[in-house]
Design a protein around this motif. Sequence first.
Motif, short mmCIF file in Angstrom:
data_model
loop_
_atom_site.label_atom_id
_atom_site.label_comp_id
_atom_site.label_asym_id
_atom_site.label_seq_id
_atom_site.Cartn_x
_atom_site.Cartn_y
_atom_site.Cartn_z
N ASP A 185 28.26 -26.01 27.64
CA ASP A 185 28.06 -27.45 27.43
C ASP A 185 26.66 -27.89 27.86
OD1 ASP A 185 30.67 -27.53 26.61
OD2 ASP A 185 31.44 -28.14 28.56
N GLU A 186 25.98 -27.09 28.65
CA GLU A 186 24.68 -27.46 29.18
C GLU A 186 23.59 -26.60 28.55
OE1 GLU A 186 22.47 -27.27 33.46
OE2 GLU A 186 24.63 -27.37 33.41
N PRO A 187 22.73 -27.21 27.74
CA PRO A 187 21.66 -26.42 27.12
C PRO A 187 20.62 -26.01 28.16
CG PRO A 187 21.37 -28.73 26.63
CD PRO A 187 22.68 -28.60 27.36
N PRO A 188 19.82 -24.99 27.86
CA PRO A 188 18.75 -24.62 28.81
C PRO A 188 17.73 -25.76 28.93
CG PRO A 188 18.53 -23.41 26.76
CD PRO A 188 19.83 -24.16 26.68
N ALA A 189 17.01 -25.75 30.01
CA ALA A 189 16.05 -26.82 30.27
C ALA A 189 15.01 -26.89 29.17
CB ALA A 189 15.37 -26.59 31.61
N GLY A 190 14.74 -28.10 28.74
CA GLY A 190 13.70 -28.32 27.75
C GLY A 190 12.46 -28.88 28.41
N PHE A 191 11.56 -29.38 27.61
CA PHE A 191 10.31 -29.92 28.13
C PHE A 191 10.55 -31.06 29.11
CE2 PHE A 191 7.11 -33.24 27.96
CZ PHE A 191 6.02 -32.55 28.46
N THR A 226 -2.49 -30.67 26.29
CA THR A 226 -1.45 -31.17 25.39
C THR A 226 -1.25 -30.21 24.22
OG1 THR A 226 -1.85 -33.47 25.99
CG2 THR A 226 -0.80 -33.08 23.87
N VAL A 227 -2.34 -29.77 23.64
CA VAL A 227 -2.25 -28.81 22.53
C VAL A 227 -1.59 -27.51 23.00
CG1 VAL A 227 -3.59 -27.41 20.91
CG2 VAL A 227 -4.20 -29.80 21.30
N ALA A 228 -2.02 -26.99 24.13
CA ALA A 228 -1.46 -25.74 24.65
C ALA A 228 0.02 -25.88 24.98
CB ALA A 228 -2.23 -25.29 25.89
N THR A 229 0.41 -27.01 25.56
CA THR A 229 1.81 -27.22 25.92
C THR A 229 2.69 -27.36 24.68
OG1 THR A 229 1.12 -28.30 27.96
CG2 THR A 229 3.37 -28.69 27.25
N VAL A 230 2.22 -28.10 23.71
CA VAL A 230 3.00 -28.26 22.47
C VAL A 230 3.17 -26.91 21.77
CG1 VAL A 230 2.93 -29.24 20.14
CG2 VAL A 230 2.45 -30.69 22.12
N VAL A 231 2.11 -26.15 21.68
CA VAL A 231 2.20 -24.84 21.03
C VAL A 231 3.17 -23.93 21.79
CG1 VAL A 231 0.88 -22.72 20.55
CG2 VAL A 231 -0.05 -24.95 19.91
N ARG A 251 8.40 -21.24 21.99
CA ARG A 251 9.64 -20.97 22.70
C ARG A 251 10.85 -21.41 21.89
NH1 ARG A 251 13.83 -22.88 25.30
NH2 ARG A 251 14.61 -21.80 27.11
N TYR A 252 10.77 -22.60 21.30
CA TYR A 252 11.88 -23.09 20.49
C TYR A 252 12.11 -22.18 19.28
CZ TYR A 252 14.67 -26.00 17.43
OH TYR A 252 15.65 -26.45 16.60
#
Length: 125
Positions: free
Chosen positions: A18-24, A73-78, A83-84
């Motif tokens: 029921d609990e998804p893994p941690a997201g951003f 921001t670019v590095a984090t989004v990528v 990962r997704y």
Amino acid sequence: MRDADPAARTALRPTTDDEPPAGFWRTARWMLVLGAVVGAAYLGTCSARGLTLDDAAVFLPVGIGGMALGVSTVATVVAWVVRYATTRRRTDAVPVPGALRAWTRVYGLLLGFMVAAFVWGGAQG
């Protein structure tokens, strides 16, 4: 009643179906708040001392932070998109790698500081 197994107290809480893994957001939210509080305290102190955006004590952290925010921001989004994409088809909960978790927390801290800086700059006129 106390748990008989001391290792059970220190073990990480397992994720359930029921609990998804941690997201951003779950990874960055508290560091974002901490960054905003630190930024507000720092910039509030600068204002109390009569410093403006033209002074180096304010301009350098805000200017360098703004440039770092763009790149990170670019590095984090990528990193989160990769990962997704790599875990999308898996049926089991895949934990966030430690390096991505640490990077996201640092990014949240920077983002919180810059939000405080933007609000402070807007309030200065």
